[in-house]
Design a protein around this motif. Structure first.
Motif, PDB file in Angstrom:
ATOM      1  N   GLU A   1       0.822  -1.212   0.000  1.00  0.00           N
ATOM      2  CA  GLU A   1       0.000   0.000   0.000  1.00  0.00           C
ATOM      3  C   GLU A   1       0.855   1.262   0.000  1.00  0.00           C
ATOM      4  O   GLU A   1       0.660   2.164  -0.828  1.00  0.00           O
ATOM      5  N   ALA A   2       1.815   1.372   0.902  1.00  0.00           N
ATOM      6  CA  ALA A   2       2.640   2.579   1.002  1.00  0.00           C
ATOM      7  C   ALA A   2       3.461   2.817  -0.263  1.00  0.00           C
ATOM      8  O   ALA A   2       3.452   3.932  -0.808  1.00  0.00           O
ATOM      9  N   PRO A   3       4.184   1.809  -0.784  1.00  0.00           N
ATOM     10  CA  PRO A   3       4.949   2.066  -2.022  1.00  0.00           C
ATOM     11  C   PRO A   3       4.061   2.373  -3.216  1.00  0.00           C
ATOM     12  O   PRO A   3       4.473   3.123  -4.118  1.00  0.00           O
ATOM     13  N   TYR A   4       2.825   1.824  -3.228  1.00  0.00           N
ATOM     14  CA  TYR A   4       1.919   2.172  -4.322  1.00  0.00           C
ATOM     15  C   TYR A   4       1.590   3.656  -4.293  1.00  0.00           C
ATOM     16  O   TYR A   4       1.670   4.348  -5.320  1.00  0.00           O
ATOM     17  N   PHE A   5       1.187   4.171  -3.121  1.00  0.00           N
ATOM     18  CA  PHE A   5       0.796   5.572  -3.038  1.00  0.00           C
ATOM     19  C   PHE A   5       1.981   6.501  -3.274  1.00  0.00           C
ATOM     20  O   PHE A   5       1.820   7.592  -3.831  1.00  0.00           O
ATOM     21  N   GLU A   6       3.179   6.096  -2.860  1.00  0.00           N
ATOM     22  CA  GLU A   6       4.366   6.896  -3.162  1.00  0.00           C
ATOM     23  C   GLU A   6       4.592   6.975  -4.674  1.00  0.00           C
ATOM     24  O   GLU A   6       4.913   8.033  -5.212  1.00  0.00           O
ATOM     25  N   MET A   7       4.431   5.850  -5.352  1.00  0.00           N
ATOM     26  CA  MET A   7       4.595   5.814  -6.802  1.00  0.00           C
ATOM     27  C   MET A   7       3.532   6.652  -7.495  1.00  0.00           C
ATOM     28  O   MET A   7       3.827   7.494  -8.360  1.00  0.00           O
ATOM     29  N   LYS A   8       2.275   6.459  -7.108  1.00  0.00           N
ATOM     30  CA  LYS A   8       1.169   7.174  -7.750  1.00  0.00           C
ATOM     31  C   LYS A   8       1.246   8.668  -7.465  1.00  0.00           C
ATOM     32  O   LYS A   8       1.037   9.497  -8.368  1.00  0.00           O
ATOM     33  N   ASP A   9       1.552   9.048  -6.249  1.00  0.00           N
ATOM     34  CA  ASP A   9       1.657  10.468  -5.914  1.00  0.00           C
ATOM     35  C   ASP A   9       2.780  11.134  -6.695  1.00  0.00           C
ATOM     36  O   ASP A   9       2.648  12.280  -7.143  1.00  0.00           O
ATOM     37  N   CYS A  10       3.894  10.441  -6.849  1.00  0.00           N
ATOM     38  CA  CYS A  10       5.011  10.981  -7.619  1.00  0.00           C
ATOM     39  C   CYS A  10       4.604  11.223  -9.061  1.00  0.00           C
ATOM     40  O   CYS A  10       4.906  12.272  -9.644  1.00  0.00           O
ATOM     41  N   TYR A  11       3.904  10.269  -9.647  1.00  0.00           N
ATOM     42  CA  TYR A  11       3.469  10.410 -11.042  1.00  0.00           C
ATOM     43  C   TYR A  11       2.504  11.574 -11.178  1.00  0.00           C
ATOM     44  O   TYR A  11       2.629  12.413 -12.075  1.00  0.00           O
ATOM     45  N   ASP A  12       1.532  11.657 -10.291  1.00  0.00           N
ATOM     46  CA  ASP A  12       0.541  12.736 -10.360  1.00  0.00           C
ATOM     47  C   ASP A  12       1.186  14.105 -10.151  1.00  0.00           C
ATOM     48  O   ASP A  12       0.808  15.085 -10.807  1.00  0.00           O
ATOM     49  N   ARG A  13       2.166  14.176  -9.275  1.00  0.00           N
ATOM     50  CA  ARG A  13       2.775  15.458  -8.914  1.00  0.00           C
ATOM     51  C   ARG A  13       3.817  15.907  -9.933  1.00  0.00           C
ATOM     52  O   ARG A  13       3.835  17.080 -10.339  1.00  0.00           O
ATOM     53  N   ASP A  14       4.674  15.002 -10.366  1.00  0.00           N
ATOM     54  CA  ASP A  14       5.849  15.396 -11.139  1.00  0.00           C
ATOM     55  C   ASP A  14       5.760  15.098 -12.629  1.00  0.00           C
ATOM     56  O   ASP A  14       6.515  15.678 -13.415  1.00  0.00           O
ATOM     57  N   CYS A  15       4.855  14.194 -13.026  1.00  0.00           N
ATOM     58  CA  CYS A  15       4.861  13.737 -14.416  1.00  0.00           C
ATOM     59  C   CYS A  15       3.667  14.211 -15.227  1.00  0.00           C
ATOM     60  O   CYS A  15       3.807  14.546 -16.403  1.00  0.00           O
ATOM     61  N   VAL A  16       2.487  14.222 -14.641  1.00  0.00           N
ATOM     62  CA  VAL A  16       1.278  14.438 -15.422  1.00  0.00           C
ATOM     63  C   VAL A  16       0.848  15.897 -15.362  1.00  0.00           C
ATOM     64  O   VAL A  16       0.597  16.442 -14.288  1.00  0.00           O
ATOM     65  N   VAL A  17       0.770  16.535 -16.521  1.00  0.00           N
ATOM     66  CA  VAL A  17       0.251  17.888 -16.622  1.00  0.00           C
ATOM     67  C   VAL A  17      -1.258  17.859 -16.529  1.00  0.00           C
ATOM     68  O   VAL A  17      -1.878  18.603 -15.789  1.00  0.00           O
ATOM     69  N   SER A  18      -1.871  16.965 -17.304  1.00  0.00           N
ATOM     70  CA  SER A  18      -3.326  16.894 -17.326  1.00  0.00           C
ATOM     71  C   SER A  18      -3.740  15.513 -17.785  1.00  0.00           C
ATOM     72  O   SER A  18      -3.104  14.932 -18.665  1.00  0.00           O
ATOM     73  N   HIS A  19      -4.762  14.975 -17.169  1.00  0.00           N
ATOM     74  CA  HIS A  19      -5.291  13.694 -17.623  1.00  0.00           C
ATOM     75  C   HIS A  19      -6.808  13.799 -17.653  1.00  0.00           C
ATOM     76  O   HIS A  19      -7.483  13.548 -16.666  1.00  0.00           O
ATOM     77  N   GLN A  20      -7.333  14.212 -18.784  1.00  0.00           N
ATOM     78  CA  GLN A  20      -8.769  14.364 -18.961  1.00  0.00           C
ATOM     79  C   GLN A  20      -9.263  13.224 -19.847  1.00  0.00           C
ATOM     80  O   GLN A  20      -8.812  13.073 -20.978  1.00  0.00           O
ATOM     81  N   THR A  21     -10.166  12.409 -19.317  1.00  0.00           N
ATOM     82  CA  THR A  21     -10.668  11.289 -20.094  1.00  0.00           C
ATOM     83  C   THR A  21     -12.182  11.248 -20.014  1.00  0.00           C
ATOM     84  O   THR A  21     -12.816  12.041 -19.326  1.00  0.00           O
ATOM     85  N   SER A  22     -12.737  10.280 -20.720  1.00  0.00           N
ATOM     86  CA  SER A  22     -14.178  10.080 -20.627  1.00  0.00           C
ATOM     87  C   SER A  22     -14.535   9.660 -19.208  1.00  0.00           C
ATOM     88  O   SER A  22     -13.682   9.281 -18.419  1.00  0.00           O
ATOM     89  N   ALA A  23     -15.813   9.714 -18.889  1.00  0.00           N
ATOM     90  CA  ALA A  23     -16.260   9.356 -17.544  1.00  0.00           C
ATOM     91  C   ALA A  23     -15.874   7.922 -17.204  1.00  0.00           C
ATOM     92  O   ALA A  23     -15.460   7.629 -16.077  1.00  0.00           O
ATOM     93  N   TYR A  24     -15.957   7.018 -18.162  1.00  0.00           N
ATOM     94  CA  TYR A  24     -15.618   5.609 -17.905  1.00  0.00           C
ATOM     95  C   TYR A  24     -14.154   5.471 -17.512  1.00  0.00           C
ATOM     96  O   TYR A  24     -13.812   4.890 -16.492  1.00  0.00           O
TER      97      TYR A  24
END
Length: 525
Positions: free
Chosen positions: A390-413
């Motif tokens: 759980e902890a390493p997953y959230f560290e990985m995901k938070d890093c991607y959201d914070r440092d890598c992704v400018v915008s991720h707009q998708t369909s509702a699905y």
């Protein structure tokens, strides 16, 4: 444990069905043009495209969108185009539909309507089949006025999918359209990364990675694409793939030193593609803030796709993500940490291994044919089953959201599922490519290739009998383990250690046919 993680395990796992050389140094060339020259545009878009066998009409519409940009935008954004038409055989294939063969009146009417539109279109453009055109967009003219003999760049069936061809175009375009910043726009059918399709580059290798020239059976591999871009005289500020399945971790890491931003889709791009009028206007109005421009463009494109294909009762399988490449090195370290913990947990005891095997058996598969799985949904499902992840997953995901992704707009699905990027997944160092077909009873497997780590492959029929075998031209160690992604993350260790064959298809969308009701028009990139 986060309560929503437990809920996610119940909803994740939906599978999407699609229709659809040598590496250079990491040192990037420096733009030799002085950026304060008064006549220089803010941006130049370098469009490099191919009809893909069935996308000519849609891609020509994309090119035509450049001309519709605001007049003031053409002062700030210059556009260079190189486009190769599909072959005469491909054009004829577009018309190979017989309305009388369809018993369903609605389907028959759809075919008749399609032929009424496509027949005159084929007649209009068929004299250009196989030819390559190169020109700079003149907003005072039309695309048709520029697709003329004076702008023919290549003879019939000229090479497109060679590294030197792309480098040559980039060097010509940046000299013809000098600008402070460049956006390389690549348009064709796309495909995520698989080792057997990216062997050591030779022109004889029949790979299927990107820029797939069906008329010559020539394609750019991932390593050759990087080589071509890095060899050019300027470094593009952004690389934009207007193509399906190109937002794969393997591609992102391979190109991370070749550009500042990558725009790509993990799932599908509809045939109508992006909106280049919006792209041109966004770049012109951004005051050189390309993040704002790409964010606005991302949102506008996906909302357009939702309006065109989605609805309250229709699932729309299209997405687009903008990635800051400067954050990928730190993200790679987090993926490595997660992979370390995953291997430790898997090898700790039988009960934990069984839990992890269950998740792998139900992983979210992105493409029905290919062994491409969403990295984040897969790792989230693993973390929901194995507390120490759980902890390493959230560290990985938070890093991607914070440092890598400018915008991720998708369909509702897709937004509900959290799709962000694909990764190769296999077992015992091997992986599987499946041949699907569809009949009145639904989807069925007509054959599957299993690519072994030693460089051999086996082809199984629908009854799991081996009907062919051979060599795929490389080894797992000599291909996947040499990618920038694997060197950064060690993901291949999990592919080799995992004993469970990943999901072939998901029970959540079993039987879903993406070609209905838009049987003909639904041509994805």
């Amino acid at each position: 444990m986060y309560q929503w993680m437990l809920a996610a395990i119940l909803v994740c796992g939906a599978m999407v069905f699609t229709s659809c050389g040598s590496s250079s140094s990491n040192d990037n060339p420096i733009n030799p043009i002085t950026p304060d020259e008064p006549e220089m545009a803010d941006y130049a878009i370098l469009f490099y495209g191919y009809g893909g066998g069935n996308l000519d009409r849609d891609i020509l519409n994309n090119i035509r969108q450049f001309y519709a940009a605001a007049p003031a935008s053409h002062e700030k954004v210059k556009i260079a185009v190189q486009y190769k038409f599909s072959s005469q055989e491909d054009f004829q294939e577009l018309l190979n539909y017989n309305p009388a063969a369809y018993e369903d009146p609605e389907q028959r009417a759809e075919v008749e309507s399609y032929l009424a539109v496509m027949t005159p279109w084929v007649e209009k453009w068929q004299d250009k089949c196989g030819y390559t055109f190169r020109f700079t967009v003149d907003s005072k003219k039309t695309m048709e006025q520029q697709m003329v003999s004076d702008n023919i760049h290549g003879i019939n069936n000229d090479h497109l999918a060679f590294a030197d061809s792309l480098t040559s175009f980039m060097d010509w375009a940046t000299k013809t359209c000098p600008a402070k910043h460049y956006v390389l726009l690549l348009s064709d059918h796309g495909k995520g990364y698989m080792p057997n399709e990216d062997p050591t580059y030779t022109r004889a290798n029949a790979t299927r990675s990107f820029m797939i020239d069906y008329s010559k059976n020539e394609m750019l591999t991932m390593t050759e694409l990087k080589y071509a871009i890095d060899k050019a005289k300027v470094k593009p500020q952004a690389i934009y793939f207007d193509a399906c399945l190109m937002n794969s971790m393997e591609y992102l890491f391979e190109l991370r030193n070749s550009t500042d931003y990558i725009v790509a889709s993990a799932f599908l791009v509809p045939g109508l593609g992006g909106d280049y009028t919006v792209l041109t206007n966004q770049l012109a109005n951004c005051n050189e803030d390309i993040e704002s421009a790409l964010k606005g463009y991302n949102k506008a494109c996906v909302e357009r796709w939702d309006r065109s294909y989605g609805g309250p009762s229709v699932e729309s399988f299209f997405d687009m993500t903008v990635i800051r490449t400067r954050g990928l090195d730190g993200f790679g370290q987090k993926v490595r940490s997660f992979t370390d913990k995953l291997l430790q947990a898997y090898q700790s005891n039988v009960t934990v291994q069984q839990d992890i095997d269950y998740i792998t058996e139900n992983a979210l598969k992105i493409c029905k044919e290919l062994p491409l799985y969403d990295l984040f949904v897969y790792d989230l499902m693993l973390a929901a089953k194995v507390p120490e992840l759980e902890a390493p997953y959230f560290e990985m995901k938070d890093c991607y959201d914070r440092d890598c992704v400018v915008s991720h707009q998708t369909s509702a699905y897709l937004s509900a599922q959290g799709i962000l990027g694909s990764v190769l997944l296999g077992w015992d160092g091997q992986y599987e490519e499946i041949g699907w077909d569809y009949n009145e009873y639904g989807w069925y497997i007509k054959g599957r290739y299993v690519y072994k780590p030693d460089g051999t492959y086996l082809l199984y029929d629908e009854s799991d009998n081996v009907i062919a075998q051979g060599n795929w031209g490389g080894t797992f160690a000599g291909s996947y383990e040499q990618t920038a992604f694997d060197k950064a993350t060690g993901w291949s260790r999990w592919i080799k250690a995992n004993q469970q064959r990943p999901a072939t298809m998901s029970v959540f969308t079993a039987g879903y046919n993406p070609n209905e009701p838009r049987m003909i028009q639904n041509l994805n990139k």
